[in-house]
Design an enzyme around this catalytic site. Structure first.
Site, mmCIF file in Angstrom:
data_model
loop_
_atom_site.group_PDB
_atom_site.id
_atom_site.type_symbol
_atom_site.label_atom_id
_atom_site.label_comp_id
_atom_site.label_asym_id
_atom_site.label_seq_id
_atom_site.Cartn_x
_atom_site.Cartn_y
_atom_site.Cartn_z
ATOM 1 N N LYS A 74 -7.271 -5.911 -2.942
ATOM 2 C CA LYS A 74 -8.030 -5.366 -1.656
ATOM 3 C C LYS A 74 -8.782 -3.303 -2.125
ATOM 4 O O LYS A 74 -7.904 -3.074 -2.900
ATOM 5 C CB LYS A 74 -7.289 -4.898 -0.603
ATOM 6 C CG LYS A 74 -7.433 -6.427 0.397
ATOM 7 C CD LYS A 74 -5.783 -5.819 1.424
ATOM 8 C CE LYS A 74 -5.725 -4.670 2.548
ATOM 9 N NZ LYS A 74 -4.853 -4.393 3.279
ATOM 10 N N LYS A 104 0.837 -1.391 0.344
ATOM 11 C CA LYS A 104 0.411 -0.270 0.137
ATOM 12 C C LYS A 104 0.623 1.599 -0.557
ATOM 13 O O LYS A 104 1.834 0.787 0.245
ATOM 14 C CB LYS A 104 -0.865 -0.252 1.090
ATOM 15 C CG LYS A 104 -0.426 -0.023 2.952
ATOM 16 C CD LYS A 104 -1.479 -0.058 3.738
ATOM 17 C CE LYS A 104 -2.300 -0.915 3.417
ATOM 18 N NZ LYS A 104 -3.356 -0.763 4.368
#
Ligand SMILES: O=C[C@H](O)COP(=O)(O)O
EC number: 4.2.3.153
Length: 251
Positions: A87, A29
């Protein structure tokens, strides 16, 4: 319970690789772009190459708007780059219907390219602070969209934790709903070692962590430390043993 750790780039991913025996999923991320901020495709690729092949790489697609086409294309970018857990943070979705529409598009984009990849629909425990869809709606959204997992994280990283917003009883209900739909239940949000007891007892499948394994417990200024990953895993294992002892065998 699986341990998902979120490095912010290639350098930290290499530190994760040093602690590879203690973790299960490396989650790419870009924390400076938000709680589920998306990193660059080339960073996902480099991290995929840097961590042992038997460790799945997850990638966040962002704290996404209610724009199914945009999000589906971003999700395809993540899976093409080598991530096998995709995700999506449903930040801009205010109703379950909007969440389902976005997630259906993501599931199609991802599974057309790589059917075995897992799609994770993430909501936010502190949804009331940002006006997005109710956290307990996530298992239903994920199931109706054909995703594989429902997740909660916190949107605002100001030191408040998952359980400050969704207490353990409600997290247990989240896990129960996910399992009833055949989904994995993933929980995150400034989770600390002290939270591992309740997370284990309610049957969480995946716990997502960053701050707790960074120096100084600081997810922004701190860096991921292999010894903190090892200590976190040791506590997970201890809780799992304790829970197993306390759970009567079912035949
Ligand atoms: O997916 C997991 C998140 O990166 C959790 O980060 P955090 O533990 O700093 O809230």
């Amino acid at each position: 319970m699986l341990l998902l750790i979120s490095p912010d780039g290639v350098e930290e991913a290499l530190d994760c690789a040093k602690a590879a025996e203690h973790l299960d999923i490396v989650d790419v991320k870009k924390p400076d772009e938000g709680s589920l901020g998306a990193n660059f495709p080339w960073v996902i690729r480099e991290i995929r190459d840097a961590v042992p092949a038997d460790k799945p790489v997850s990638a966040t697609v962002g704290d996404v708007p209610y724009k199914p086409g945009t999000v589906a294309q971003a999700a395809l970018g993540a899976v093409v780059s080598g991530a096998t857990y995709i995700k999506v943070g449903l930040y801009g979705c205010t109703t379950p219907e909007q969440g389902i529409e976005v997630m259906r598009a993501v599931v199609r984009a991802v599974k057309d390219h790589r059917p075995e990849a897992l799609v994770v629909a993430s909501g936010y425990a502190d949804a009331h602070r940002i006006g997005c869809v109710n956290p307990l709606a996530l298992p239903d959204i994920a199931a109706r969209a054909g995703a594989d997992a429902a997740m909660l994280d916190t949107a605002i990283k100001d030191g408040t934790r998952l359980f400050d917003h969704v207490p353990p009883d409600s997290c247990a209900e989240f896990v129960r709903r996910a399992h009833a739909s055949g989904l994995l239940a993933a929980l995150a949000g400034s989770v600390k070692r002290d939270d591992l007891g309740p997370l284990t007892r309610i049957g969480t499948d995946i716990v997502g962590v960053r701050g707790a394994v960074c120096s100084g417990g600081d997810r922004n200024a701190g860096r991921i430390q292999p010894h903190l990953v090892a200590a976190f895993r040791a506590e997970m294992d201890r809780q799992a043993r304790e829970h197993a002892v306390g759970t009567p065998a079912v035949n």
